[in-house]
Every structure is written in structure tokens, then in C-alpha cells.
Design a protein around this motif. Structure first.
Motif, PDB file in Angstrom:
ATOM      1  N   GLY A 153       5.051  10.238  15.923  1.00 43.07           N
ATOM      2  CA  GLY A 153       4.156  10.237  14.770  1.00 43.07           C
ATOM      3  C   GLY A 153       4.382   9.090  13.810  1.00 43.07           C
ATOM      4  O   GLY A 153       3.522   8.813  12.955  1.00 43.07           O
ATOM      5  N   LEU A 154       5.519   8.423  13.901  1.00 41.27           N
ATOM      6  CA  LEU A 154       5.798   7.284  13.022  1.00 41.27           C
ATOM      7  C   LEU A 154       5.243   5.973  13.574  1.00 41.27           C
ATOM      8  O   LEU A 154       5.423   4.920  12.947  1.00 41.27           O
ATOM      9  N   THR A 155       4.576   6.012  14.710  1.00 42.26           N
ATOM     10  CA  THR A 155       4.108   4.785  15.357  1.00 42.26           C
ATOM     11  C   THR A 155       3.266   3.897  14.439  1.00 42.26           C
ATOM     12  O   THR A 155       3.488   2.674  14.389  1.00 42.26           O
ATOM     13  N   PRO A 156       2.284   4.455  13.667  1.00 44.73           N
ATOM     14  CA  PRO A 156       1.525   3.567  12.761  1.00 44.73           C
ATOM     15  C   PRO A 156       2.419   2.864  11.745  1.00 44.73           C
ATOM     16  O   PRO A 156       2.242   1.665  11.471  1.00 44.73           O
ATOM     17  N   LEU A 157       3.385   3.590  11.174  1.00 50.15           N
ATOM     18  CA  LEU A 157       4.284   2.978  10.197  1.00 50.15           C
ATOM     19  C   LEU A 157       5.206   1.965  10.865  1.00 50.15           C
ATOM     20  O   LEU A 157       5.568   0.945  10.257  1.00 50.15           O
ATOM     21  N   ILE A 158       5.587   2.241  12.102  1.00 48.68           N
ATOM     22  CA  ILE A 158       6.439   1.291  12.833  1.00 48.68           C
ATOM     23  C   ILE A 158       5.691  -0.012  13.076  1.00 48.68           C
ATOM     24  O   ILE A 158       6.257  -1.101  12.926  1.00 48.68           O
ATOM     25  N   PHE A 159       4.411   0.082  13.420  1.00 51.90           N
ATOM     26  CA  PHE A 159       3.615  -1.136  13.591  1.00 51.90           C
ATOM     27  C   PHE A 159       3.500  -1.903  12.283  1.00 51.90           C
ATOM     28  O   PHE A 159       3.536  -3.141  12.264  1.00 51.90           O
ATOM     29  N   LEU A 160       3.349  -1.190  11.171  1.00 48.35           N
ATOM     30  CA  LEU A 160       3.291  -1.864   9.877  1.00 48.35           C
ATOM     31  C   LEU A 160       4.617  -2.536   9.553  1.00 48.35           C
ATOM     32  O   LEU A 160       4.656  -3.663   9.053  1.00 48.35           O
ATOM     33  N   ALA A 161       5.738  -1.841   9.827  1.00 45.65           N
ATOM     34  CA  ALA A 161       7.058  -2.404   9.544  1.00 45.65           C
ATOM     35  C   ALA A 161       7.319  -3.644  10.397  1.00 45.65           C
ATOM     36  O   ALA A 161       7.791  -4.677   9.902  1.00 45.65           O
ATOM     37  N   SER A 162       7.011  -3.554  11.697  1.00 44.11           N
ATOM     38  CA  SER A 162       7.194  -4.730  12.549  1.00 44.11           C
ATOM     39  C   SER A 162       6.201  -5.821  12.162  1.00 44.11           C
ATOM     40  O   SER A 162       6.467  -7.010  12.342  1.00 44.11           O
ATOM     41  N   GLY A 163       5.063  -5.374  11.594  1.00 40.90           N
ATOM     42  CA  GLY A 163       4.091  -6.345  11.102  1.00 40.90           C
ATOM     43  C   GLY A 163       4.622  -7.175   9.957  1.00 40.90           C
ATOM     44  O   GLY A 163       4.229  -8.333   9.773  1.00 40.90           O
ATOM     45  N   LEU A 164       5.538  -6.592   9.165  1.00 37.30           N
ATOM     46  CA  LEU A 164       6.184  -7.360   8.101  1.00 37.30           C
ATOM     47  C   LEU A 164       6.960  -8.526   8.702  1.00 37.30           C
ATOM     48  O   LEU A 164       6.848  -9.669   8.238  1.00 37.30           O
ATOM     49  N   LEU A 165       7.746  -8.248   9.735  1.00 35.19           N
ATOM     50  CA  LEU A 165       8.492  -9.324  10.397  1.00 35.19           C
ATOM     51  C   LEU A 165       7.531 -10.317  11.042  1.00 35.19           C
ATOM     52  O   LEU A 165       7.768 -11.527  11.014  1.00 35.19           O
ATOM     53  N   PHE A 166       6.434  -9.810  11.605  1.00 38.42           N
ATOM     54  CA  PHE A 166       5.425 -10.700  12.195  1.00 38.42           C
ATOM     55  C   PHE A 166       4.854 -11.643  11.142  1.00 38.42           C
ATOM     56  O   PHE A 166       4.700 -12.843  11.383  1.00 38.42           O
TER      57      PHE A 166
END
Length: 662
Positions: A58-71
Motif C-alpha cells: 500500500g505504500l507503493t505510491p508514496l515510495i514512487f514519490l520518495a524515489s521521485g525526489l532522488l530522480f
């Protein structure tokens, strides 16, 4: 090499300069730039979504946002470096300018395995996204068969340079279709499967998923931005001013993570986390792990909506994934080219096909490696290995940008990362510092939590470094850190097995000596120029062999005129040899029982790579050896000494034929 198949935007070792108004010259133009950049990144959602949701739940959307910060932070570093140098190579290129060749090779070798994994993942996903056409494509034989056909096709296209100029507009339209499909999945999903409660229904923070799963998923989520190195290769093709460059960098850094997070949210509402025999799970990480977007739209309702969306996904995702594999193979060819011209790998690996100027040897080998990665059919393992290479290369990229701010603070930067902090006379980019720390921690987490990725990644890097050390020390004869570049010409011809850096030249005091020494000098000068070293590492050993009869000891006093003849011949040879720039000449008088034996002894003692020896002038007597002519069983230019050298030489022998007598 014809653009854009492999050539860097500038000559090796030369940094591209902005125009007078700070523009980056050549290329696509602003209207297509964002679409082209998105096409190099946006495809990865089609296989990244499943492997991230498998552990992120269920945290997948937030994980994409977090990795998006590094991106986003990484995008800033890549744009600054790419705008500054306008070279292909991404993190490897930045490391070359900031550090040295060894660090550049480490980054480049890590990038190479990532390119191959993207090819394998894209090829492996294509048959699954064709499922609306036939349900048989997910069977192992057809799955591997279609994936193999995709890899073979992209190899052929890249060898034939079909991906060259004139394809940008088609690529941009395909990228827009891809972006349109992803937005359509989000919009339609909000209308037909909008159940926000499903995102948190089985969520127990730091328990399900636990901390290890969250970190694991966050690192694997970097797969969603798999094309950042390929996007950086657009640098030589860009024509955009500073203001537009900032807008494009900002838009890419924000838009891509938001789209991915939106896709992930819709996916978990359409294919929610449910209780399984071993805890919470989602079919995105199981049944649909190889075609998660198709699995999402297949769960839409009513059924007719799902069917329309399934066909839209099949018609767009399959070509996008094929093009992604093709683009990654294009990245491989450019990358191999860069490694080859910088003497980090042998020239034969980067050898260019004469007609299309593409590195066909490297493309073929990489095609077989990509096929080998496909055979296990395990996208989760491939995603973990990708994370190993990506985190390592990205960490090096950030450190290089930071180092360049200190090493070259006054260098023209058409784009500068904002928010700097002063360090002496330099301004260090705070976003790059934060990103370097985050990516380094991500790399450490791969080593800690991704067992298969850890050992495969370490094995890949160990093999590459061993190969690099052996090649640089034994074959190149240079240090691990020194830059040695060659021109493209070195890759368009058959590379000789021997490089003529140390040449032995016997002279005999005849009028042909000048021609022999000049031939050797041209060979040595060409080698010095091709290596680009410029420090006189090509060497001629010129020897004059005085034959001493068996009746005398080797150190016996000989007629002075014989010694004088030898010294005159050597002095003249030195004059001729030193006319060639970057060629060092040494001379020596040798005493031996036979001329041929003396020449070979000198060759062994000096570790000569080649002997350049003059042939004997043809005799006017046409008979055989019995009546004073040269025997009919060997060419006219080969006398006793030459024949002895040809038979017993410890290295290559180049025979220069004398002119016909008048």
C-alpha cells in the motif's frame, strides 16, 4: 560514427562550449525536448510497477514519490553535467572530467549492465502486453521466443543504423502516445475504481510492509527511472537557452514522479492488497508482475471499459517497450564507442562497421548477453541487479558534479544546480550533496538486502575491473588513471594485433637505409598520434650488426674503417628517425657471428614489437643460386640475413622491398 548511433557530440577530450548567448547548439529544439526526454524514461512504468508493489504494497505510491525526489535531484546533476560537456556517456563522462579514467570506467561498467537489463526487461514484457491478441504469449516457449525476436530485431536495427537522424519526430509522437495512455489510465481509473480506502486497508506501517521491505521497494523503484542515462545522451542534440533548459529540467523532475505515483495509486485501487497465505500481497507483484499496467486496466469495470483499455495498452505499450529496448541498445552502442575511444576496452570491441559506422561487434555480444538475462524469466532479480548498477553510477555522477564545482569553478555552465553553499572559492550544489548521500545509502542497502543483486553486481564489477587492469597495464602499457584517447578512425579499420611502439631497425650502411628508417618512423609516429599520448612513447632501436668471423673473438680489434662505417650509418639513421615527432631514437653497434642472429638478439633484448628490415636488391643474374642468382624457391628480396630473421623472429617482421636497380 553517424549521429545518433554512437558518436559523441564532440571529439574525445574536448568539452562542448555553449554559444555566445549560452545556447546549447544543434538538435531537437524546445517543442520536442520534453517529449523526447520522457520517452527515455516513461516506458519503465510498464515493468517497474509490479516489482515495486510486490514489496511496497500500500505504500507503493508514496515510495514512487520518495524515489521521485532522488530522480528530481539526479536530473539536476545530469542536466548540469550534460550542458557543461555536451558529451555522451552520462556519469562516466562526468567522472572522467572530475576524477580519472579508473573512476570513469567503474561508472561506465555499471551503466553497461543497466542498459542490458533494460533491454532484457523490455523484451521480456513485450509478449505479456500482447496478451489481448493471444493468451498464448505468456507460455515459456513463446515468451522467450518473442523476447529473443525483439532483441534480435533491435540488434539488426542498430547495426544498420535505422535509429539515426529523422526519427526524432516519430519518437516524440510515440512518447506523447505513451504519456497520453498513462494519463488515460489515471483518469479512467479515478472514474471506475476510485476506492482510496483500499490503499490503507492492509497497511501496518513498519510491520506490513516492514522497514526492510520499504527500503527494498524504494531502491527497486529506481527502475522506474531507468532511462536517465539514455536521456543524458541527448545533450549533444539539444538546442535550448538557459531559461528553457531550467523549465524542462524542473518539469521532468516533477511531472515524471507525479505520473508514476498516480499510476501506482490507481493500480492498488484496481488490484488491491489482499490477505495471502504468507501475509498481505497484491497480484501486481505476482500474476501481473510482467505486465502490471495490463493487469490494472483488466480490473476496470464495466467490462467494456476494461476491454477498450486493454487494447489501448496493447497497441501502445508493446511498441513503446520495443522502442525502449531499441533505445537502450542505442545507448549500448554509444557507450561502447565512448569506452573504446578512451582506451578503456579494446578497439576490436568498439570496431565500427564501415558502411553504417556502428559498433557491430559490441552490439552482437550485448545482444547475446541480454538474451541470457531473459532466459531465467525473473523480472524481480533483474530489477535488483539494475538497482546495484544505477545506485553506483548515480552516486559517482553526483560526486563528479560536486568535484567539478571545486576543480573547475569558472567553467561555463549553461545550467547550474540552484541552492549552493560556499566552500572556499567554490559554490557546492546542496541538491547534489543530498542526492549523493541518498544514492550512496541506496547502494549500501542493495548490498545489505538484495542478495542476488549483491553477488551478481560484485561479480560483474570484479570481472570488469580485472579486464580493465589487464588491458591497460599489459596491452596499453599505461596507468589505470591516465586518459588515452584515439580518434574514430581507430575503430573503423582492422586493429592490428601488434601496436608498433617499440620497433627494431637494422641498417647496413647502404643507400636504402634512409627508406627503411623512414618507414619505421612513419609507423611509430602514427602509433604515437593514434594513442594521443603526446609524450614520445614510440621508440626506434636502430642497430648496425658487425659480423665477426669465427676465427676471432667477439671483442677482437676490428678494422677502424668498419667501426667508422657503422657509426656513420647510425648517425644518419638517427637524423632520419628524429624527423618524426614524438618518436624517440636510440642507436647501437652489435657484434655477432651472423647478421641475422645479431638482429634477433637485439630484438629479444629490447622487447621489440616489430622488426622493420630492408629487402636485398634483386640480382641481375636470372639463374638460381647455383650460378650466383637468388634461389627460385624464395622471393627476390629475401637474402640470407632476411630469411633467418623471418624464420626465427620473436615478433612481427615488416619487409620493405628495395627499388628495382636501374
Amino acid at each position: 560514427m553517424s549521429e545518433p548511433s554512437g558518436a559523441p557530440g564532440t571529439e574525445p577530450g574536448k568539452s562542448g562550449q555553449g554559444g555566445k548567448d549560452g545556447r546549447l547548439q544543434r538538435g531537437l529544439g524546445v517543442p520536442w525536448l520534453f517529449a523526447a526526454a520522457y520517452s527515455a524514461v516513461g516506458f519503465s512504468i510498464y515493468f517497474a510497477l509490479g516489482v515495486v508493489a510486490d514489496r511496497g504494497l500500500g505504500l507503493t505510491p508514496l515510495i514512487f514519490l520518495a524515489s521521485g525526489l532522488l530522480f528530481g535531484l539526479t536530473t539536476l546533476s545530469y542536466v548540469e553535467g550534460g550542458a557543461m560537456f555536451r558529451e555522451r556517456g552520462g556519469s562516466s563522462s562526468f567522472a572522467r572530467h572530475a576524477f580519472n579514467e579508473l573512476i570513469a570506467f567503474i561508472a561506465g561498467w555499471a551503466i553497461l549492465i543497466d542498459y542490458l537489463i533494460v533491454i532484457a526487461l523490455a523484451a521480456l514484457s513485450v509478449p505479456h502486453y500482447l496478451e489481448p491478441i493471444s493468451g498464448s504469449f505468456d507460455k515459456p516457449v513463446l515468451e522467450i521466443g518473442v523476447a529473443g525476436a525483439v532483441i534480435a530485431a533491435v540488434c539488426v536495427l542498430n547495426i544498420l543504423n535505422v535509429t539515426g537522424r529523422g526519427k526524432q519526430r516519430s519518437l516524440a509522437f510515440l512518447a506523447l502516445a505513451d504519456l497520453g495512455l498513462q494519463l488515460a489510465v489515471i483518469v479512467v481509473g479515478l472514474l471506475v475504481v476510485f476506492h482510496p480506502d483500499r490503499l490503507t486497508e492492509h497497511l501496518d506501517l513498519f510491520n506490513q510492509p516492514n522497514f526492510k521491505d520499504i527500503v527494498y521497494a524504494a531502491v527497486v523503484a529506481m527502475l522506474a527511472y531507468a532511462g536517465i542515462e539514455a536521456a543524458s545522451d541527448l545533450a549533444p542534440d539539444i538546442e535550448v537557452d538557459r531559461a528553457d533548459l531550467k523549465r524542462i529540467a524542473s518539469l521532468s523532475a516533477v511531472a515524471v514522479p507525479l505520473v508514476y505515483a498516480g499510476m501506482a495509486a490507481i493500480a492498488l485501487m484496481a488490484v488491491p492488497v489482499v490477505a495471502g497465505p504468507h501475509g498481505p500481497e497484491t497480484a501486481l507483484g505476482g500474476q501481473y508482475v510482467k505486465d502490471p499496467v495490463l493487469g490494472v486496466v483488466s480490473s476496470f469495470h464495466p467490462r467494456w471499459v476494461a476491454e477498450i483499455m486493454r487494447w489501448m495498452v496493447a497497441l501502445i505499450a508493446a511498441p513503446v517497450l520495443f522502442w525502449a529496448a531499441n533505445t537502450s541498445m542505442l545507448g549500448v552502442s554509444r557507450h561502447i564507442y565512448t569506452l573504446a575511444i578512451n582506451r578503456q576496452i579494446p578497439s576490436w570491441l568498439g570496431k565500427l562497421e564501415r558502411r553504417n559506422a556502428t559498433p557491430y561487434v559490441a552490439i552482437t555480444i550485448c545482444g547475446f548477453i541480454a538474451l541470457g538475462l531473459v532466459l531465467p524469466r525473473n523480472v524481480k532479480v533483474l530489477a535488483g541487479i539494475y538497482a546495484f548498477g544505477a545506485t553506483l553510477a548515480i552516486t559517482i555522477a553526483h560526486l563528479a558534479i560536486i568535484r567539478l564545482r571545486v576543480k573547475a569553478p569558472d567553467k561555463n555552465r549553461p545550467f547550474r544546480i540552484p541552492w549552493g553553499i560556499r566552500w572556499g572559492e567554490a559554490e557546492l550544489p546542496l541538491p547534489a550533496i543530498v542526492a549523493a548521500i541518498l544514492s550512496a545509502l541506496a547502494f549500501i542497502s542493495v548490498l545489505a538486502y538484495h542478495t542476488t543483486a549483491r553477488w551478481v553486481g560484485i561479480g560483474w564489477m570484479a570481472f570488469g575491473l580485472l579486464f580493465y587492469v589487464v588491458y591497460r597495464k599489459l596491452f596499453e602499457g599505461t596507468t589505470l588513471t591516465k586518459r588515452v584517447s584515439v580518434t574514430e578512425k581507430a575503430l573503423t579499420k582492422q586493429v592490428p594485433e601488434v601496436e608498433f611502439r617499440n620497433i627494431l631497425v637494422p641498417v647496413f650502411g647502404t643507400r636504402f637505409d634512409d627508406d627503411i628508417v623512414a618507414t619505421a618512423g612513419r609507423l611509430a609516429a602514427a602509433e604515437a598520434e593514434e594513442s594521443g599520448s603526446g609524450d614520445a612513447d614510440a621508440h626506434l632501436d636502430v642497430v648496425f650488426v658487425i659480423e665477426v668471423p669465427l676465427t676471432l673473438p667477439l671483442d677482437a680489434q676490428l678494422p677502424q674503417e668498419r667501426e667508422d662505417e657503422a657509426q656513420r650509418a647510425l648517425a644518419r639513421a638517427r637524423e632520419v628517425g628524429e624527423e618524426y615527432e614524438d618518436v624517440e631514437v636510440s642507436t647501437e653497434v652489435i657484434r655477432a657471428r651472423k647478421v641475422g642472429a645479431g638482429i634477433l638478439e637485439a630484438a629479444r633484448r629490447s622487447n621489440s614489437e616489430a622488426i622493420v628490415i630492408g629487402g636485398e636488391p634483386p640480382t641481375k643474374i636470372r639463374g638460381g643460386a647455383m650460378i650466383g642468382g637468388i634461389g627460385a624457391t624464395k622471393p627476390a628480396e629475401i637474402g640470407a640475413a632476411t630469411e633467418y630473421v623471418l624464420k626465427k623472429a620473436p615478433c612481427r617482421v615488416l619487409l620493405t622491398a628495395p627499388p628495382e636497380p636501374e
